[in-house]
Scaffold this motif. Structure first.
Motif, PDB file in Angstrom:
ATOM      1  N   PHE A 362       0.827  -1.195   0.000  1.00 59.53           N
ATOM      2  CA  PHE A 362       0.000   0.000   0.000  1.00 59.53           C
ATOM      3  C   PHE A 362       0.870   1.257   0.000  1.00 59.53           C
ATOM      4  CE2 PHE A 362      -1.932  -3.239   2.864  1.00 59.53           C
ATOM      5  CZ  PHE A 362      -2.992  -3.621   2.060  1.00 59.53           C
ATOM      6  N   SER A 363       0.299   2.347  -0.490  1.00 62.66           N
ATOM      7  CA  SER A 363       0.939   3.651  -0.328  1.00 62.66           C
ATOM      8  C   SER A 363       0.391   4.287   0.934  1.00 62.66           C
ATOM      9  CB  SER A 363       0.655   4.547  -1.540  1.00 62.66           C
ATOM     10  OG  SER A 363      -0.714   4.958  -1.535  1.00 62.66           O
ATOM     11  N   LEU A 364       1.188   5.179   1.544  1.00 60.24           N
ATOM     12  CA  LEU A 364       0.694   5.879   2.737  1.00 60.24           C
ATOM     13  C   LEU A 364      -0.510   6.750   2.415  1.00 60.24           C
ATOM     14  CD1 LEU A 364       3.968   6.893   4.649  1.00 60.24           C
ATOM     15  CD2 LEU A 364       2.377   5.023   5.143  1.00 60.24           C
ATOM     16  N   ASP A 365      -0.558   7.285   1.203  1.00 62.35           N
ATOM     17  CA  ASP A 365      -1.721   8.091   0.809  1.00 62.35           C
ATOM     18  C   ASP A 365      -3.000   7.253   0.849  1.00 62.35           C
ATOM     19  OD1 ASP A 365      -0.456  10.503   0.498  1.00 62.35           O
ATOM     20  OD2 ASP A 365      -0.140  10.292  -1.658  1.00 62.35           O
ATOM     21  N   ASP A 366      -2.929   6.030   0.315  1.00 58.63           N
ATOM     22  CA  ASP A 366      -4.110   5.166   0.312  1.00 58.63           C
ATOM     23  C   ASP A 366      -4.501   4.756   1.732  1.00 58.63           C
ATOM     24  OD1 ASP A 366      -4.598   5.208  -2.382  1.00 58.63           O
ATOM     25  OD2 ASP A 366      -3.505   3.361  -2.819  1.00 58.63           O
ATOM     26  N   LEU A 367      -3.517   4.385   2.533  1.00 58.23           N
ATOM     27  CA  LEU A 367      -3.800   3.960   3.907  1.00 58.23           C
ATOM     28  C   LEU A 367      -4.398   5.094   4.728  1.00 58.23           C
ATOM     29  CD1 LEU A 367      -0.564   1.888   4.605  1.00 58.23           C
ATOM     30  CD2 LEU A 367      -2.878   0.970   4.338  1.00 58.23           C
TER      31      LEU A 367
END
Length: 473
Positions: A362-367
């Protein structure tokens, strides 16, 4: 042939009374067998029931209009978030503990620093509004959903599909898979509806006790009917798996196919016997080599890990409001509580890593976007209550636990799912399995982690169902 000749000679060697007794016994046995076969083929359903979860008194006629909805934010909302983040108190982690004690505060500081200084919530709101959002009132609650139609093409058959999330996810889990489902794949294309479970995200939380998966299933069946769909496909994982299964049990005539990436079976003698025999003679209990690999040693790979990883479940199924008040007040506490699940449920091996392996999938933006859906709506407590409502009594005694699922079913078994369910177990409950796939990689959040794999398996399942439907007409 020799056996048949012996049987004939034996039968004709009997006297008339004995022959009549044999014929009567055979007829009775045949009748019992026919009855059993008929009962297994007979599609049973569970009652729809009824409910009202709003604050106001139930009207004689409920407003059935559908309204456009847009996700919004404000500078005040972001300033409040930043102020709370800046006041966070941390506890130093134990040496070399990884994620075995929960979310490592060392890595948490890095995530929070990104959240505070680089994450752009306003830009992510634009991303969320990429797809059309709507709300409609059902059983006294504003139910949120996104509705994504494929690009128009001549002579293209479009199949309605509902995707249902679980905890601690949201409708946003499906943003990576939506483009794959709404583009033609091998002649299959979907019109997708992704609702938020009431009490999650932008769907209003129930104001009365008792809103469980059966109530959610009934609400979502009403939603599909209100959108004009008399038949449709369903896909779900986590709570979404149970909700969509309940939908198929309530109105099997409406569900063309049910696809799940998390599933279980009822316990019983067959399961117990297969656990005893499976490691040694797997073929006798319908286990494949992959089943044996994923299941055994059973206590080490399944029981102990389930015990280690379900503390949250016991809390949320008993006193959700007590635990919830803390994470509803602290954004960093909320992030740790939610994101730890995205680490461990993706791969239990992530517990050994200092960063929990979060950014591998995952990307931190998505999380953080998923976390922000919970934070800005204040829905973490109501989402936790869903466990309490579903586990107030013995789940095995609920009507859905006693009723088989007879609609065409596709099962995707991801290796990172905390508990593996072999096909032979799944067949106890799901009586019409069209496909069972051992997925090569991925865990609990399948659509979020491996959208291409999940989309491909779903499409292949639907192709099988559609082919059967065409040939049977």
């Amino acid at each position: 042939m020799l056996r048949l000749q012996v049987l004939k000679e034996t039968f004709f060697g009997l006297n008339a009374a004995q022959q009549q007794l044999v014929i009567g016994t055979a007829a009775a046995a045949g009748g019992i067998l026919a009855y059993i076969v008929h009962q297994r083929r007979h599609v049973k359903s569970i009652p729809l029931g009824e409910g009202w979860w709003g604050t106001e008194e139930k009207p004689l006629i409920e407003d059935d209009k559908i309204y456009p909805f847009h996700v919004q934010t404000s500078d005040k909302e972001i300033e409040d978030l930043h102020e709370r983040i800046d006041r966070t108190r941390y506890t130093d982690p134990l040496e070399d503990s990884g994620f075995h004690y929960g979310f490592s505060s060392t890595y948490l500081k890095k995530v929070v620093s990104y959240w505070r200084h680089e994450f752009d919530w306003k830009s992510q709101v634009v991303v969320l509004n990429k797809y059309p959002h709507f709300k409609t009132k059902i059983e006294g609650l504003d139910v949120h959903f996104i509705h994504v139609r494929p690009p128009h093409r001549e002579n293209q058959k479009v199949l309605p599909l509902m995707l249902v999330h679980g905890w601690p996810g949201s409708f946003y889990e499906f943003y990576r898979i939506l483009p794959l489902l709404t583009e033609n794949q091998d002649g299959v294309v979907f019109e997708v509806i992704c609702p938020s479970i009431p009490g999650y995200g932008f769907s209003e939380a129930p104001h009365k006790q008792g809103f469980d998966s059966l109530a959610a299933a009934r609400v979502f069946l009403t939603l599909m009917e209100r959108l004009g769909f008399s038949q449709f496909y369903l896909q779900g994982g986590d709570w979404g798996s149970l909700i969509t299964t309940n939908m198929a049990q309530m109105k099997p005539q409406c569900v063309k196919g049910l696809h799940l990436n998390m599933f279980s079976s009822s316990t019983g003698f067959k399961v117990l016997l297969s656990l005893m025999i499976g490691p040694y003679l797997p073929f006798l209990v319908g286990f494949s080599r992959e089943d044996v690999h994923r299941l055994f040693p059973f206590f080490e790979k399944n029981v102990w890990d389930i015990l280690r990883e379900t503390g949250y479940l016991h809390i949320q199924a008993t006193k959700p409001d007590t635990a919830g008040c803390g994470v509803n007040d602290s954004p960093v506490g909320l992030a740790a509580y939610i994101l730890e699940k995205f680490s461990t449920w993706t791969d239990l091996g992530n517990r050994d890593l200092a960063d929990g392996g979060l950014e591998r999938k995952f990307s931190l933006d998505d999380l953080l976007t998923n976390v922000m859906i919970y934070w800005t709506t204040g829905s973490i407590v109501s989402s936790m209550r869903f466990y309490k409502e579903n586990l107030k009594s013995n789940p095995e005694k609920r009507p859905d636990a006693k009723t088989g699922i007879f609609v065409p079913t596709g099962l995707a078994a991801f290796p990172g799912e905390p508990m593996h369910c072999p096909k032979s177990w799944a067949q106890i409950r799901y009586r019409n399995i069209y496909s069972y796939t051992f997925m090569p990689r991925g865990g609990h959040f399948a659509a979020f982690e491996e959208p291409q794999l999940l989309a491909s398996d779903l499409v292949q399942f639907v192709r099988k169902v559609e082919k059967f439907c065409r040939t049977s007409m």
